[in-house]
Design an enzyme around this catalytic site. Structure first.
Site, PDB file in Angstrom:
ATOM      1  N   LEU A   1      44.124  32.343  42.357  1.00 20.68           N
ATOM      2  CA  LEU A   1      44.884  33.330  43.148  1.00 20.68           C
ATOM      3  C   LEU A   1      46.344  32.948  43.332  1.00 20.68           C
ATOM      4  O   LEU A   1      46.924  33.124  44.401  1.00 20.68           O
ATOM      5  CB  LEU A   1      44.212  33.547  44.513  1.00 20.68           C
ATOM      6  CG  LEU A   1      42.815  34.187  44.449  1.00 20.68           C
ATOM      7  CD1 LEU A   1      42.140  34.127  45.812  1.00 20.68           C
ATOM      8  CD2 LEU A   1      42.895  35.619  43.970  1.00 20.68           C
TER       9      LEU A   1
ATOM     10  N   ASN B   1      39.676  40.279  49.428  1.00 19.44           N
ATOM     11  CA  ASN B   1      39.041  39.420  48.443  1.00 19.44           C
ATOM     12  C   ASN B   1      38.361  38.238  49.131  1.00 19.44           C
ATOM     13  O   ASN B   1      38.991  37.233  49.419  1.00 19.44           O
ATOM     14  CB  ASN B   1      40.080  38.917  47.436  1.00 19.44           C
ATOM     15  CG  ASN B   1      39.442  38.134  46.307  1.00 19.44           C
ATOM     16  OD1 ASN B   1      38.232  37.950  46.272  1.00 19.44           O
ATOM     17  ND2 ASN B   1      40.265  37.674  45.385  1.00 19.44           N
TER      18      ASN B   1
ATOM     19  N   CYS C   1      36.335  35.328  45.541  1.00 20.90           N
ATOM     20  CA  CYS C   1      36.893  34.619  44.389  1.00 20.90           C
ATOM     21  C   CYS C   1      36.196  33.273  44.228  1.00 20.90           C
ATOM     22  O   CYS C   1      36.210  32.458  45.151  1.00 20.90           O
ATOM     23  CB  CYS C   1      38.389  34.409  44.559  1.00 20.90           C
ATOM     24  SG  CYS C   1      39.130  33.533  43.163  1.00 20.90           S
TER      25      CYS C   1
ATOM     26  N   ASN D   1      32.924  40.987  41.646  1.00 24.13           N
ATOM     27  CA  ASN D   1      33.912  40.012  41.248  1.00 24.13           C
ATOM     28  C   ASN D   1      33.277  39.162  40.148  1.00 24.13           C
ATOM     29  O   ASN D   1      32.151  39.415  39.722  1.00 24.13           O
ATOM     30  CB  ASN D   1      34.336  39.166  42.461  1.00 24.13           C
ATOM     31  CG  ASN D   1      35.761  38.634  42.310  1.00 24.13           C
ATOM     32  OD1 ASN D   1      36.216  38.352  41.199  1.00 24.13           O
ATOM     33  ND2 ASN D   1      36.458  38.486  43.418  1.00 24.13           N
TER      34      ASN D   1
ATOM     35  N   GLY E   1      34.551  40.216  31.743  1.00 26.11           N
ATOM     36  CA  GLY E   1      34.484  40.781  30.400  1.00 26.11           C
ATOM     37  C   GLY E   1      33.148  41.446  30.118  1.00 26.11           C
ATOM     38  O   GLY E   1      32.259  41.494  30.979  1.00 26.11           O
TER      39      GLY E   1
ATOM     40  N   GLY F   1      33.377  45.359  36.340  1.00 27.26           N
ATOM     41  CA  GLY F   1      32.676  44.253  35.707  1.00 27.26           C
ATOM     42  C   GLY F   1      32.377  44.573  34.257  1.00 27.26           C
ATOM     43  O   GLY F   1      31.356  45.162  33.940  1.00 27.26           O
TER      44      GLY F   1
ATOM     45  N   GLY G   1      39.252  45.507  34.304  1.00 25.05           N
ATOM     46  CA  GLY G   1      39.794  44.172  34.520  1.00 25.05           C
ATOM     47  C   GLY G   1      40.174  43.454  33.244  1.00 25.05           C
ATOM     48  O   GLY G   1      41.233  43.665  32.678  1.00 25.05           O
TER      49      GLY G   1
END
Length: 301
Positions: free
Chosen positions: A72, A125, A128, A190, A215, A241, A263
């Site tokens: 981050l 968030n 993470c 996430n 990915g 996602g 993302g």
């Protein structure tokens, strides 16, 4: 044909947005991507003070995705308010600010600073996997999630989206905790905690040892969790996602997501977000779908 969706009173021209941490605040992409065509830009995480992030190497490619342990890294709220918000206000898109912190007080400071700015929503968030202090515990324990959500809601002037971690036993427990504490929406997933070892050097590929896997590899897990969460709560769900194209995005909508975020694919193809938005429209025309709400949660049992 209607592609507009409304989340917590905020209307988006279409359900496509960027996933935090993969798009900056749009500056790097604005030469390639018409930000006016996106439902929203979700910014990289913003903290109360500048964060240097984790030591390098902090990105590694994997089968069907990537691992990151950026930690981050960000310039802090002062720079964000002075530089990034004015930049984003030039465009006809909604602004969702991702907020990060190492303690509840850190989060509250950023939330209060953003209260008088022209941003549309806050994405908190607490999920993470690359930050050693605080955040991961908030995202993995339902009582901690309830506590931080309720305290943020007491201070926030904008609607609050809680971003959930997939690194939990039961995603519905976390979704329900966020809803019970007053969250206006949830976003998930996430990244999934992963590891890669360089067998030739016999060393970890990331200095942090572990990182967040994103990915296409994580998409089936993400679709399952979005489906479970959407059926566990009444507040809107933003799904993400592994979305690579419109077909992937439509899967999330059918599973119950009211909006989707792109993302990791932004790193592969900077045009992905716009292609997804246009692809959803093409799908609606092909199948005679007049209103996108016909798709949201529309999977047949």
């Amino acid at each position: 044909m209607n592609t507009k969706v409304t989340i917590a009173g905020v209307e988006f021209k279409n359900p496509v947005m960027t996933a935090s941490g993969t798009f900056g605040s749009g500056m790097e992409y604005s030469d390639f991507v018409d930000l006016n065509k996106l439902g929203a830009v979700v910014t990289k995480g913003v903290a109360n003070v500048p964060w240097p992030g984790n030591p390098v190497p902090r990105v590694a490619e994997t089968y069907g995705g990537m691992l990151n342990a950026i930690g981050l890294q960000n310039p802090g709220i002062d720079v964000f308010i002075e530089r990034d918000i004015p930049f984003l206000k030039q465009f006809d898109t909604k602004i969702i600010v991702n907020v990060c912190g190492k303690s509840v007080e850190d989060y509250l400071e950023v939330v209060e600073r953003l209260g008088d700015t022209e941003v549309d929503m806050l994405e908190i968030n607490v999920s993470c996997p690359n930050v050693k202090e605080g955040a991961i515990a908030f995202g993995q324990k339902s009582d901690c999630l309830y506590d931080i959500t309720s305290r943020i809601k007491a201070k926030a002037k904008q609607p609050v989206i809680m971003k959930l971690s997939p690194n939990v036993t039961d995603i519905t427990e976390m979704a329900k905790a966020a809803e019970a504490a007053g969250a206006d929406a949830i976003s998930l997933i996430n990244t999934i905690t992963g590891m890669k070892i360089d067998i030739h050097r016999r060393r970890f590929a990331l200095a942090n040892r572990t990182g967040g896997l994103s990915g296409p590899a994580i998409k089936p897990v993400a679709v399952r969790m979005v489906y479970q969460a959407a059926h566990a709560v009444k507040i809107p769900v933003i799904g993400m996602g592994g979305i690579s194209n419109a077909e992937d995005a439509i899967e999330f909508l059918l599973a119950g997501a009211s909006a989707v975020a792109v993302g990791a694919m932004n790193f592969v193809n900077p045009y992905t977000t716009v292609e997804v938005a246009e692809g959803i429209e093409a799908y609606m025309r092909k199948y005679g779908v007049e209103d996108i709400h016909e798709l949201i949660g529309g999977v047949q049992e």
